[in-house]
Scaffold this motif. Structure first.
Motif, PDB file in Angstrom:
ATOM      1  N   UNK A   1     -23.071 -39.637 -27.443  1.00 29.39           N
ATOM      2  CA  UNK A   1     -23.092 -39.395 -25.999  1.00 29.39           C
ATOM      3  C   UNK A   1     -21.987 -38.427 -25.590  1.00 29.39           C
ATOM      4  N   UNK A   2     -20.812 -38.563 -26.200  1.00 25.91           N
ATOM      5  CA  UNK A   2     -19.704 -37.659 -25.882  1.00 25.91           C
ATOM      6  C   UNK A   2     -20.032 -36.232 -26.298  1.00 25.91           C
ATOM      7  N   UNK A   3     -20.657 -36.063 -27.450  1.00 27.23           N
ATOM      8  CA  UNK A   3     -21.076 -34.732 -27.897  1.00 27.23           C
ATOM      9  C   UNK A   3     -22.077 -34.133 -26.901  1.00 27.23           C
ATOM     10  N   UNK A   4     -23.006 -34.956 -26.413  1.00 27.32           N
ATOM     11  CA  UNK A   4     -23.970 -34.479 -25.417  1.00 27.32           C
ATOM     12  C   UNK A   4     -23.262 -34.073 -24.128  1.00 27.32           C
ATOM     13  N   UNK A   5     -22.231 -34.832 -23.739  1.00 24.33           N
ATOM     14  CA  UNK A   5     -21.472 -34.495 -22.534  1.00 24.33           C
ATOM     15  C   UNK A   5     -20.782 -33.148 -22.679  1.00 24.33           C
ATOM     16  N   UNK A   6     -20.205 -32.890 -23.846  1.00 26.18           N
ATOM     17  CA  UNK A   6     -19.547 -31.604 -24.087  1.00 26.18           C
ATOM     18  C   UNK A   6     -20.556 -30.456 -24.079  1.00 26.18           C
ATOM     19  N   UNK A   7     -21.713 -30.676 -24.715  1.00 23.74           N
ATOM     20  CA  UNK A   7     -22.737 -29.634 -24.753  1.00 23.74           C
ATOM     21  C   UNK A   7     -23.283 -29.353 -23.353  1.00 23.74           C
TER      22      UNK A   7
END
Length: 473
Positions: free
Chosen positions: A228-234
């Motif tokens: 989820x954090x990776x998706x937030x950054x993307x």
């Protein structure tokens, strides 16, 4: 400016000289790549939609980790049901306040991009602390982890909806909200059916069960929060890039929270709040305690009990968009809410007083839960002015979390002292109280209609006393 112009030129059709240099690339491949890179194209927005859906996956997956591992948590941490249910109560406590201020923090303090990243970090940190509590055999540390997790969880959902409005407003917004809700329920379903199996694999690897096995299992489950954090950054990168290219503004929640509006809330709105609390406290705490219930009363294996406990989420994933369309087409929200409450009451009665196959009752519970969510929440917009909607929905979520926190503790105490039968009777009483509230709403609406008709008969339609503000405008 140079960077902006370069990106804009990159999205324009290629000239003849560029086509010559890239003659080895096929036109189809070039067009597909161009569509994926152009924020105004559907293909690019579908990539963004995929990231939005997975943005909340980790939060919903880890929210019900305690329910999926109820037996293991109580055994390995040596706690009773009352203390076990504190893991849900501590999640809800911060959201009694953050439901008011989460949107404000996104709009005025962090912005949608940094707000999403920060709340995703809270979810990740909370899950790690929760897992460390198991590894170090410290239940207070697990409670702290759930508190931190709760700070990020609900506010992350607000950020997810804000992104959806920013990218899909006026296009496919209803479908997007339905897909996001479906992905959330998929996350809960995967959790219910995966964590027990994962625990057994970790147990086999370490050679024995215990708090260390529990902690390692929870830590592995936390990988979904990192996703989820990776998706937030993307999403932050793509949204910033789209702002440069399309000159669009950052997304806003649209929530204008004014606590002074609370004193102007009408009686029907307060009754809707009561329905919300009385209904949801008979759903989520039951799911949190359901695994052991199906194991003890119906003799299901641990894996089968997890499967049936997840049926509510399995059904709501595809049915929420369907019921949303049904309610939109037919109207009659109060009738659909009444149908959902009756079905929920029947489900709990079947689970409490019969030995019928619980799959029947849980399927009915899943259908009623999906129907009520689609019919109840839009009713707020019918009874409050538009400028008070943000405050009304924030207050509704606030008292919902307050009710869930309190009832989770009470449910654990009832189960420790009286058993599952008394717990089901308690849930039945909660759902039954919804009937009185619905009747009150219908009664108030009937009085209003009668009063309006009496004024029209006595004074006539053209008399100013009969005209509402909407009529005069």
């Amino acid at each position: 400016m140079e960077e902006e112009e370069e990106e804009a030129r990159a999205l324009l059709p290629r000239g003849s000289d560029e086509a010559g240099r890239d003659s080895r690339a096929t036109p189809a491949a070039s067009g597909a790549l161009q569509a994926l890179c152009d924020p105004s194209r559907l293909a690019h927005r579908l990539v963004v939609l995929l990231l939005m859906c997975f943005l909340g996956f980790g939060s919903y997956f880890c929210y019900d980790n305690p329910a999926a591992l109820q037996i293991q948590v109580k055994r390995d941490m040596q706690v009773n049901t009352t203390r076990f249910m504190l893991l849900y109560a501590w999640y809800s406590w911060p959201n009694v306040v953050l439901c008011f201020f989460g949107g404000f923090l996104i709009d005025r303090v962090f912005g949608i991009r940094w707000g999403t990243i920060i709340f995703s970090c809270f979810v990740c940190i909370g899950q790690v602390v929760f897992a460390l509590g198991g590894i170090f055999n410290a239940f207070w540390l697990m409670e702290l982890g759930r508190f931190v997790f709760g700070i990020g969880g609900e506010s992350l959902a607000v950020a997810q909806n804000t992104y959806a409005v920013s990218w899909f407003k006026g296009k496919e917004l209803n479908l997007v909200f339905g897909l996001q809700l479906s992905m959330a329920r998929i996350g809960s379903t995967v959790n219910m059916n995966l964590m027990g199996w994962l625990y057994s694999k970790v147990e086999a690897s370490l050679g024995s069960a215990g708090h260390t096995t529990l902690g390692v299992t929870l830590m592995i489950g936390g990988i979904t929060c990192i996703l989820s954090l990776v998706c937030a950054l993307a999403l932050a990168y793509l949204d910033q890039r789209a702002e440069r290219i399309l000159h669009k503004e950052q997304g806003k929640t649209g929530e204008v929270i004014k606590l002074t509006d609370v004193k102007h809330f009408s009686l029907p709105l307060w009754l809707i709040f009561i329905i919300c609390v009385c209904y949801y406290v008979a759903i989520f705490p039951f799911i949190g305690l359901g695994k052991v219930f199906f194991t003890e009363k119906f003799g299901f294996s641990s894996q089968a009990a997890s499967a049936i406990n997840s049926v509510v989420y399995v059904i709501s994933a595809p049915m929420s968009p369907v019921f949303g369309l049904l309610v939109d087409k037919t109207g009659k929200n109060i009738i659909w809410v009444l149908c959902a409450v009756v079905t929920t009451l029947a489900s709990h009665i079947m689970l409490a007083f019969t030995l019928w196959n619980p799959w029947i009752a849980m399927c009915l519970l899943g259908l009623s839960y999906s129907l009520l969510a689609c019919a109840l929440w839009p009713m707020v917009a019918f009874v409050v002015p538009e400028h008070q909607l943000g405050t009304a929905y924030g207050f509704m979520q606030s008292i919902q979390n307050l009710g869930l926190a309190v009832i989770s503790i009470i449910a654990g105490m009832i189960l420790d002292t009286r058993g599952y039968l008394f717990l089901e009777v308690f849930f039945i009483a909660c759902v039954s109280s919804v009937f009185k509230t619905i009747y009150s709403i219908v009664f108030i609406a009937a009085l209003f209609i009668i009063a309006r008709a009496w004024k029209q008969l006595r004074y006539g339609n053209d008399n100013p006393i009969c005209k509402t503000k909407r009529d005069t405008e």
